[in-house]
Design a protein around this motif. Structure first.
Motif, PDB file in Angstrom:
ATOM      1  N   PHE A  33       0.873  -1.169   0.000  1.00  0.00           N
ATOM      2  CA  PHE A  33       0.000   0.000   0.000  1.00  0.00           C
ATOM      3  C   PHE A  33       0.907   1.215   0.000  1.00  0.00           C
ATOM      4  N   GLU A  34       1.142   1.800  -1.142  1.00  0.00           N
ATOM      5  CA  GLU A  34       2.114   2.898  -1.242  1.00  0.00           C
ATOM      6  C   GLU A  34       1.548   3.986  -2.141  1.00  0.00           C
ATOM      7  N   ARG A  35       2.140   5.170  -1.999  1.00  0.00           N
ATOM      8  CA  ARG A  35       1.688   6.306  -2.819  1.00  0.00           C
ATOM      9  C   ARG A  35       2.789   6.802  -3.732  1.00  0.00           C
ATOM     10  N   GLY A  36       2.422   7.136  -4.979  1.00  0.00           N
ATOM     11  CA  GLY A  36       3.366   7.711  -5.921  1.00  0.00           C
ATOM     12  C   GLY A  36       3.423   9.224  -5.799  1.00  0.00           C
ATOM     13  N   PRO A  37       4.227   9.863  -6.653  1.00  0.00           N
ATOM     14  CA  PRO A  37       4.383  11.318  -6.558  1.00  0.00           C
ATOM     15  C   PRO A  37       3.104  12.069  -6.956  1.00  0.00           C
ATOM     16  N   LYS A  38       2.811  13.137  -6.188  1.00  0.00           N
ATOM     17  CA  LYS A  38       1.620  13.957  -6.469  1.00  0.00           C
ATOM     18  C   LYS A  38       2.035  15.315  -7.005  1.00  0.00           C
ATOM     19  N   ASP A  39       2.919  15.964  -6.231  1.00  0.00           N
ATOM     20  CA  ASP A  39       3.467  17.246  -6.672  1.00  0.00           C
ATOM     21  C   ASP A  39       4.864  17.364  -6.080  1.00  0.00           C
ATOM     22  N   GLU A  40       5.508  18.507  -6.313  1.00  0.00           N
ATOM     23  CA  GLU A  40       6.921  18.608  -5.904  1.00  0.00           C
ATOM     24  C   GLU A  40       7.125  18.528  -4.396  1.00  0.00           C
ATOM     25  N   SER A  41       6.070  18.809  -3.632  1.00  0.00           N
ATOM     26  CA  SER A  41       6.250  18.707  -2.177  1.00  0.00           C
ATOM     27  C   SER A  41       5.831  17.321  -1.666  1.00  0.00           C
ATOM     28  N   MET A  42       5.203  16.523  -2.527  1.00  0.00           N
ATOM     29  CA  MET A  42       4.812  15.159  -2.125  1.00  0.00           C
ATOM     30  C   MET A  42       5.282  14.170  -3.178  1.00  0.00           C
ATOM     31  N   LEU A  43       6.483  13.677  -2.966  1.00  0.00           N
ATOM     32  CA  LEU A  43       7.098  12.812  -3.991  1.00  0.00           C
ATOM     33  C   LEU A  43       6.697  11.348  -3.851  1.00  0.00           C
ATOM     34  N   GLY A  44       5.831  11.068  -2.877  1.00  0.00           N
ATOM     35  CA  GLY A  44       5.398   9.683  -2.687  1.00  0.00           C
ATOM     36  C   GLY A  44       6.161   9.032  -1.542  1.00  0.00           C
ATOM     37  N   THR A  45       5.901   7.739  -1.361  1.00  0.00           N
ATOM     38  CA  THR A  45       6.509   7.030  -0.227  1.00  0.00           C
ATOM     39  C   THR A  45       7.750   6.257  -0.687  1.00  0.00           C
ATOM     40  N   ALA A  46       8.613   5.965   0.269  1.00  0.00           N
ATOM     41  CA  ALA A  46       9.829   5.201  -0.049  1.00  0.00           C
ATOM     42  C   ALA A  46       9.462   3.843  -0.662  1.00  0.00           C
ATOM     43  N   GLY A  47       8.420   3.230  -0.113  1.00  0.00           N
ATOM     44  CA  GLY A  47       8.010   1.910  -0.612  1.00  0.00           C
ATOM     45  C   GLY A  47       7.609   1.931  -2.083  1.00  0.00           C
ATOM     46  N   TRP A  48       7.057   3.040  -2.530  1.00  0.00           N
ATOM     47  CA  TRP A  48       6.686   3.197  -3.943  1.00  0.00           C
ATOM     48  C   TRP A  48       7.923   3.000  -4.823  1.00  0.00           C
ATOM     49  N   TYR A  49       9.005   3.674  -4.409  1.00  0.00           N
ATOM     50  CA  TYR A  49      10.244   3.599  -5.199  1.00  0.00           C
ATOM     51  C   TYR A  49      10.956   2.261  -5.007  1.00  0.00           C
ATOM     52  N   ASN A  50      10.867   1.721  -3.789  1.00  0.00           N
ATOM     53  CA  ASN A  50      11.470   0.393  -3.577  1.00  0.00           C
ATOM     54  C   ASN A  50      10.864  -0.624  -4.542  1.00  0.00           C
ATOM     55  N   ASN A  51       9.543  -0.548  -4.703  1.00  0.00           N
ATOM     56  CA  ASN A  51       8.862  -1.463  -5.632  1.00  0.00           C
ATOM     57  C   ASN A  51       9.390  -1.287  -7.056  1.00  0.00           C
ATOM     58  N   ILE A  52       9.472  -0.032  -7.482  1.00  0.00           N
ATOM     59  CA  ILE A  52       9.892   0.255  -8.867  1.00  0.00           C
ATOM     60  C   ILE A  52      11.305  -0.281  -9.122  1.00  0.00           C
ATOM     61  N   PHE A  53      12.212   0.033  -8.199  1.00  0.00           N
ATOM     62  CA  PHE A  53      13.610  -0.343  -8.471  1.00  0.00           C
ATOM     63  C   PHE A  53      13.851  -1.831  -8.223  1.00  0.00           C
ATOM     64  N   PHE A  54      13.119  -2.413  -7.266  1.00  0.00           N
ATOM     65  CA  PHE A  54      13.234  -3.871  -7.112  1.00  0.00           C
ATOM     66  C   PHE A  54      12.854  -4.549  -8.420  1.00  0.00           C
ATOM     67  N   ARG A  55      11.716  -4.117  -8.987  1.00  0.00           N
ATOM     68  CA  ARG A  55      11.257  -4.737 -10.242  1.00  0.00           C
ATOM     69  C   ARG A  55      12.305  -4.572 -11.336  1.00  0.00           C
ATOM     70  N   GLU A  56      12.852  -3.366 -11.436  1.00  0.00           N
ATOM     71  CA  GLU A  56      13.861  -3.140 -12.489  1.00  0.00           C
ATOM     72  C   GLU A  56      15.063  -4.074 -12.325  1.00  0.00           C
ATOM     73  N   PHE A  57      15.583  -4.155 -11.115  1.00  0.00           N
ATOM     74  CA  PHE A  57      16.765  -5.006 -10.886  1.00  0.00           C
ATOM     75  C   PHE A  57      16.429  -6.489 -11.118  1.00  0.00           C
ATOM     76  N   ALA A  58      15.250  -6.904 -10.678  1.00  0.00           N
ATOM     77  CA  ALA A  58      14.883  -8.322 -10.843  1.00  0.00           C
ATOM     78  C   ALA A  58      14.692  -8.642 -12.324  1.00  0.00           C
ATOM     79  N   GLU A  59      14.057  -7.739 -13.037  1.00  0.00           N
ATOM     80  CA  GLU A  59      13.836  -7.985 -14.469  1.00  0.00           C
ATOM     81  C   GLU A  59      15.151  -8.049 -15.237  1.00  0.00           C
TER      82      GLU A  59
END
Ligand code: NAI
Length: 397
Positions: free
Chosen positions: A73-99
């Motif tokens: 359950f994570e949030r992505g970027p909304k605007d420049e003051s709310m870039l989303g949660t760390a878990g959002w990015y962990n998911n993205i980069f984990f997927r990239e490295f695994a792929e």
């Protein structure tokens, strides 16, 4: 745009996505340096985006070449003051490295407690994941849950039972020790905590996966629990969360019955206390952690989530060094709870004052760094502190 750590009490209010990327990579490199092991191949991780869930996913993928599905359950970027949660990015980069290694790494973002999420994941397993999973890691830490059978929403509360308890905690924003007084949980709060952090939803996942014929022969499932030493019992083990974890033990027994015909195994794994966004808001625990880390570091046995989960997977869940207690729970927390470690931690805690807690007497600096690392700050190897909002917005989990 430059990113820097912003704290509100013990909650992070900012993220460095590239620091998160490096942190995921550092964890992958840790596992790779330990070498391959024969573990699970098709893994579903509930609560996959941070700390124990993420570490479980990384060790399975990079130690045992497992395809993985992660739900979080994570949030992505909304605007420049709310870039989303760390878990959002962990998911993205984990997927990239695994792929990059040819592994499937599918991310589902949403409510793991809902029926919709369960159905979506099952559909994906059947259509695109080879039809079955051989491991399910249950690593959710959530503030609330809606029971989809009744529509009632429950909230969890980290509170003592039957007594008001006061204890010192660390305010990371102000770098101060402060006294926290916590009222006892009401009956409703205890019930809510059991509903959210107990094992009912875990059982429902297993039931639906089994009904859909998505569990492989020899399937394993694990839920992470904590017991900890006496100093933390009032808030944890003897508190509302402890009741929820005890209930999860009953769930585990029922799951074992349910998956017996598959030669399956359901386990409660009592894990060690580590720095996570959930643990730093538990009263007493941060103060305990800075002393525990000092003692365990001196003995060469300090572990971060990836070190702990990697050890559990390769030597216990899929190795022959598992140590179980009298209730059949896996006990990798034995290092933390050894008499020698606990005696020294107690001695150290007794010496702490508001003036000295940040000094070399403890591992406060390590604790703080680990907390910053969770949000992509002060990560070893990362040099990028500038982000472009549009680039971040274009990244998809
Ligand atoms: P965390 O807060 O770092 O991670 C929680 C995960 O749950 C995240 O991936 C989050 O996105 C996900 N999540 C929360 N609500 C969700 C929802 N409704 N739907 C889908 N995903 C959701 O927590 P941490 O510390 O890794 O804890 C995981 C488990 O390990 C918990 O059961 C905790 O009690 C247990 N544990 C933690 C210890 C610690 O020291 N942190 C010690 C021993 C056990």
């Amino acid at each position: 745009m430059k990113v820097e750590m912003k704290l509100k009490g013990n909650m992070a209010r900012s993220v460095n996505p590239y620091g998160c990327k490096q942190e995921v990579l550092n964890q992958i490199n840790y596992v790779k340096a330990e070498g391959d092991y024969e573990g699970p191949k098709k893994v579903l991780v509930l609560g996959a985006s941070s700390s124990y869930g993420l570490a479980s996913r990384i060790t399975a993928a990079f130690g045992s070449h497992a395809d993985t599905i992660g739900v979080s359950f994570e949030r992505g970027p909304k605007d420049e003051s709310m870039l989303g949660t760390a878990g959002w990015y962990n998911n993205i980069f984990f997927r990239e490295f695994a792929e990059q290694e040819g592994l499937i790494a599918k991310n589902f973002i949403g409510d793991a407690f809902s029926l919709e999420m369960k159905e979506e994941v099952i559909k994906y397993i059947k259509e695109s994941f080879g039809g079955k999973v051989d491991m399910l890691v249950y690593s959710l830490a959530a503030p609330k849950r809606t029971d989809y059978k009744t529509g009632i929403t429950y909230s969890s509360a980290l509170k003592p039972i039957g007594q008001e308890v006061s204890g010192e905690n660390i305010n990371l924003e102000k770098e101060e020790l402060f006294t926290q007084v916590v009222e006892p949980a009401t009956e409703e709060e205890i019930e809510g905590t059991v509903k959210v952090m107990g094992g009912e939803d875990w059982e429902w996942w297993i039931e639906l996966l089994k009904e859909a014929d998505c569990l492989a022969e020899g399937f394993k499932t694990v839920l992470y629990s904590y017991i900890g030493p006496k100093v933390t019992h009032a808030f944890y083990h003897d508190g509302s969360l402890g009741v929820a974890k005890e209930q999860a033990e009953e769930s585990s027994k029922r799951i074992n019955e349910n998956i017996r015909e598959l030669n399956g195994q359901s386990l409660i794994c009592v894990s060690k206390a580590v720095t996570t966004k959930a643990s730093v808001v538990i009263p007493i625990l941060p103060k305990y952690l800075i002393c525990l880390y000092k003692v365990m570091k001196e003995q060469g046995i300090h572990e971060t989530p990836i070190m702990h989960k990697d050890r559990i997977f390769r030597t216990m869940l899929y190795g022959n060094e598992a140590n179980y207690d009298e209730k059949g729970r896996l006990r990798p927390d034995s290092w933390e709870l050894s008499d020698d470690v606990q005696r020294k931690v107690n001695d150290l805690m007794a010496q702490l004052t508001p003036q000295n807690f940040k000094s070399d007497l403890t591992e406060y600096q390590l604790f703080k760094k680990e907390f910053f690392n969770l949000n992509g700050f002060e990560v070893e190897g990362n040099t990028i502190n500038e982000v472009d909002f549009e680039t971040l917005k274009a990244m998809k989990p």
